[in-house]
Design a protein around this motif. Structure first.
Motif, PDB file in Angstrom:
ATOM      1  N   LEU A  47      37.326  40.855  32.750  1.00  0.00           N
ATOM      2  CA  LEU A  47      35.917  40.762  32.387  1.00  0.00           C
ATOM      3  C   LEU A  47      35.638  39.482  31.595  1.00  0.00           C
ATOM      4  O   LEU A  47      34.610  38.832  31.796  1.00  0.00           O
ATOM      5  CB  LEU A  47      35.483  41.996  31.600  1.00  0.00           C
ATOM      6  CG  LEU A  47      35.408  43.296  32.413  1.00  0.00           C
ATOM      7  CD1 LEU A  47      35.253  44.498  31.497  1.00  0.00           C
ATOM      8  CD2 LEU A  47      34.281  43.229  33.436  1.00  0.00           C
ATOM      9  N   LEU A 101      36.543  49.281  37.375  1.00  0.00           N
ATOM     10  CA  LEU A 101      35.438  48.546  36.768  1.00  0.00           C
ATOM     11  C   LEU A 101      34.199  48.570  37.660  1.00  0.00           C
ATOM     12  O   LEU A 101      33.075  48.656  37.168  1.00  0.00           O
ATOM     13  CB  LEU A 101      35.862  47.100  36.478  1.00  0.00           C
ATOM     14  CG  LEU A 101      36.948  46.922  35.420  1.00  0.00           C
ATOM     15  CD1 LEU A 101      37.341  45.449  35.309  1.00  0.00           C
ATOM     16  CD2 LEU A 101      36.503  47.468  34.070  1.00  0.00           C
ATOM     17  N   PHE A 137      30.700  47.713  35.889  1.00  0.00           N
ATOM     18  CA  PHE A 137      30.994  46.504  35.119  1.00  0.00           C
ATOM     19  C   PHE A 137      31.148  45.270  36.001  1.00  0.00           C
ATOM     20  O   PHE A 137      30.910  44.153  35.553  1.00  0.00           O
ATOM     21  CB  PHE A 137      32.265  46.680  34.283  1.00  0.00           C
ATOM     22  CG  PHE A 137      32.151  47.770  33.254  1.00  0.00           C
ATOM     23  CD1 PHE A 137      31.132  47.766  32.327  1.00  0.00           C
ATOM     24  CD2 PHE A 137      33.067  48.798  33.219  1.00  0.00           C
ATOM     25  CE1 PHE A 137      31.024  48.768  31.374  1.00  0.00           C
ATOM     26  CE2 PHE A 137      32.973  49.807  32.278  1.00  0.00           C
ATOM     27  CZ  PHE A 137      31.942  49.799  31.354  1.00  0.00           C
ATOM     28  N   VAL A 138      31.584  45.471  37.245  1.00  0.00           N
ATOM     29  CA  VAL A 138      31.714  44.363  38.187  1.00  0.00           C
ATOM     30  C   VAL A 138      31.118  44.761  39.525  1.00  0.00           C
ATOM     31  O   VAL A 138      30.958  45.945  39.824  1.00  0.00           O
ATOM     32  CB  VAL A 138      33.191  43.915  38.394  1.00  0.00           C
ATOM     33  CG1 VAL A 138      33.818  43.448  37.095  1.00  0.00           C
ATOM     34  CG2 VAL A 138      34.014  45.000  39.047  1.00  0.00           C
ATOM     35  N   LEU A 197      30.376  39.798  37.386  1.00  0.00           N
ATOM     36  CA  LEU A 197      29.992  40.853  36.455  1.00  0.00           C
ATOM     37  C   LEU A 197      28.860  41.669  37.066  1.00  0.00           C
ATOM     38  O   LEU A 197      27.954  41.121  37.696  1.00  0.00           O
ATOM     39  CB  LEU A 197      29.533  40.270  35.119  1.00  0.00           C
ATOM     40  CG  LEU A 197      30.595  39.659  34.222  1.00  0.00           C
ATOM     41  CD1 LEU A 197      29.959  39.146  32.927  1.00  0.00           C
ATOM     42  CD2 LEU A 197      31.699  40.654  33.896  1.00  0.00           C
ATOM     43  N   ALA A 257      27.253  40.341  30.085  1.00  0.00           N
ATOM     44  CA  ALA A 257      28.398  40.470  29.172  1.00  0.00           C
ATOM     45  C   ALA A 257      27.964  41.050  27.832  1.00  0.00           C
ATOM     46  O   ALA A 257      28.761  41.697  27.143  1.00  0.00           O
ATOM     47  CB  ALA A 257      29.060  39.109  28.975  1.00  0.00           C
ATOM     48  N   VAL A 261      34.677  49.959  28.296  1.00  0.00           N
ATOM     49  CA  VAL A 261      35.754  49.493  29.168  1.00  0.00           C
ATOM     50  C   VAL A 261      36.996  50.357  28.954  1.00  0.00           C
ATOM     51  O   VAL A 261      37.648  50.777  29.913  1.00  0.00           O
ATOM     52  CB  VAL A 261      36.067  47.999  28.917  1.00  0.00           C
ATOM     53  CG1 VAL A 261      37.251  47.545  29.774  1.00  0.00           C
ATOM     54  CG2 VAL A 261      34.845  47.143  29.181  1.00  0.00           C
TER      55      VAL A 261
END
Length: 155
Positions: free
Chosen positions: A14, A49, A54-55, A67, A71, A79
C-alpha cells in the motif's frame, strides 16, 4: 513481530502504491520487487486488499494495481484487520490457557498498556501519514542513556 508476514507485505504494498502518481497502474511484479516478496505471495495479499476495497486490480493490456481509495482513508488498523482478522491477539503472551484481568499471568498488566498504545497508533495512522513520514522523518529521540548523560554533564 506482532503482525504476520501478510500484514507486513500489505502495508508495504500500500505504501508503494501510495507513492505512485495518481491513476498510475503498477504491475504486480514491480510491487513484488519493491517489497521483496515472491509475486505469488503478493497476489494472495492483494486479493485480501482488493476484497476490502484498499486496492483495485485491472487485467488486460493496461493491467496493474492502484489504490482503491485515498491513502488518507486507509487506516493501518483496517489493513491489519483485513489481513490477519484482528488488531492484536487476545491470547496470553505467555500462552497460558487462562489469562484475564481476574486471573492474570505475570506479564498481563505489563502488556496491557503497550497493547492499548499499539491499537491506538494503528487506528490513528493512515497510509498517507506513513508516506509523509518517509518523506520527512521526525527527529530521532535521544537514547535514555544519552539524555541522562546530558543531564549529568549539565550539572
Amino acid at each position: 513481530m506482532i503482525f504476520n508476514r501478510a500484514t507486513e507485505v500489505a502495508i508495504q504494498a500500500l505504501l508503494f502504491l501510495a507513492q505512485q502518481g495518481p491513476g498510475k497502474l503498477s504491475p504486480t511484479r514491480a510491487i513484488a520487487a519493491a517489497v521483496d516478496v515472491p509475486e505469488a505471495f503478493l497476489a494472495k495479499v492483494l486479493q485480501r486488499l482488493s476484497a476490502s476495497g484498499f486496492v483495485r486490480a485491472f487485467r488486460g493490456s493496461g493491467k496493474g494495481v492502484e489504490l482503491g481509495r485515498s491513502a488518507k482513508e486507509i487506516r493501518l488498523s483496517s489493513v491489519v484487520i483485513a489481513t490477519q482478522g484482528g488488531l492484536l491477539s487476545d491470547r496470553c503472551i505467555l500462552n497460558l490457557k487462562i489469562c484475564s484481568d481476574t486471573n492474570p499471568c505475570p506479564l498481563h498488566y505489563e502488556w496491557l498498556p503497550h497493547k492499548k498504545a499499539m491499537e491506538e497508533m494503528l487506528e490513528r495512522t493512515t497510509i498517507a501519514d506513513l508516506v509523509e513520514l518517509l518523506r520527512e522523518p521526525p527527529p530521532a529521540p535521544l537514547a535514555p542513556e544519552l539524555s541522562q548523560a546530558g543531564k549529568a554533564s549539565a550539572v
